[in-house]
Design a protein around this motif. Structure first.
Motif: not given
Length: 310
Positions: A184-188, A145-154
């Motif tokens: 994960l603020d950027k995620w919806t 789950m931590e890999d999703l934070k600030n992972n701009t490419e994905f």
């Protein structure tokens, strides 16, 4: 005097036999099953049963297997496809009799807390049912789950969107909480249905495109796609996994003893589900037909699940 006494005894004996033969009548609303090994009769009780279910992969299978079993022993079973909230509410208020889809203690915790006074845990049928967000194995840089934070490419490759299922599902509530817990603020999270989510997953997987979805085990996807569940160090999704229970309305055991006995004796395992789920969800076979074929091909299981019941 002795002759009269003997005639009276014969008359009483004959009358007793006639009364015994006339007893045990059926009023049309209830019925009796055969005697079990303990010598006690298992009654059908109320003959009409209502069973709600959500069209999730495992739940559709288990519901239709139980419906077919109960039909075979004499019940009239109405199966209703609903969403998670109405499924729980209808069993709690008595308008439905049981469902096979209680994921506890984590996923359906809110429903259990709300309805536990009116619902009985009949039996645990799956002892380990983990949930998580999942991606195809070819997505190499996302494993936790931590890999999703600030992972701009994905994130940009999937428009920062998680393709979800129906809004009332427990895993949707868990995912909303996970977005907060892991910042994960950027995620919806997109609401849809399991079938719509799987359609998008299949399309992306066949093209080796990136995608992220909520998934759980047991699920047929893991038998036909190479997927990985993201590690969840904060255990938002319940750690090693929930257990799955069949739950019933309060009073079902008294009102339909034979049905309750079947629920107590029914069992599942991953092998069984992984055999049946792809037939419905990957091969598009009718779920009722799949359930009937399975029962016809496994008489030893039917005998075990209906032991003590005609």
């Amino acid at each position: 005097m002795k002759k009269k006494t003997w005639l009276s005894f014969l008359l009483i004996l004959g009358l007793s036999l006639v009364l015994a033969a006339c007893g045990g009548g059926d009023d049309g609303d209830t019925d009796n099953a055969t005697e079990d090994t303990g010598g006690t009769s298992v009654e059908l009780g109320q003959k009409k049963l209502t069973v709600p279910y959500v069209a999730w992969a495992r739940e559709a299978i288990s519901t239709h297997i139980l419906a077919a079993l109960l039909e075979d022993i004499g019940y009239n079973v109405e199966v209703r496809q609903v969403e998670a909230g109405p499924m729980w509410a209808s069993v709690a208020d008595g308008s439905a009799d049981f469902h096979t889809s209680a994921w506890l203690p984590a996923t359906h915790a809110e429903y259990w807390d709300e309805y536990k006074d009116d619902i009985v845990q009949v039996k645990e049928v799956i002892d380990k049912a983990p949930l998580a967000l999942a991606v195809p194995e070819y997505v190499e840089d996302v494993n936790t789950m931590e890999d999703l934070k600030n992972n701009t490419e994905f994130g940009e490759s999937v428009n920062w969107e998680i393709i979800g299922i129906d809004a009332g599902a427990g895993i949707m509530a868990n995912t909303k909480k996970a977005l907060e817990e892991y910042d994960l603020d950027k995620w919806t999270l997109k609401e849809s249905s399991e079938s719509a989510m799987l359609t998008e997953l299949r399309k992306a997987y066949d093209n080796e495109d990136p995608i992220i979805v909520p998934l759980w085990k047991p699920h047929w996807v893991f038998g036909v796609m190479d997927m990985k569940m993201l590690e969840d160090p904060k255990e938002v999704y319940g750690g090693e996994g929930d257990q799955i229970y069949t739950v019933a309305r309060t009073g079902l055991e008294e009102d339909a003893p034979a049905a309750y006995k079947v629920l107590e004796q029914y069992e599942e395992d991953y092998d069984m589900l992984e055999e049946l789920m792809p037939k419905v969800w990957d091969e598009d076979q009718d779920v009722a037909d799949v359930a009937r074929e399975f029962l016809d091909n496994n008489p030893e299981l039917v005998e075990k699940w209906t032991a003590g019941i005609k």
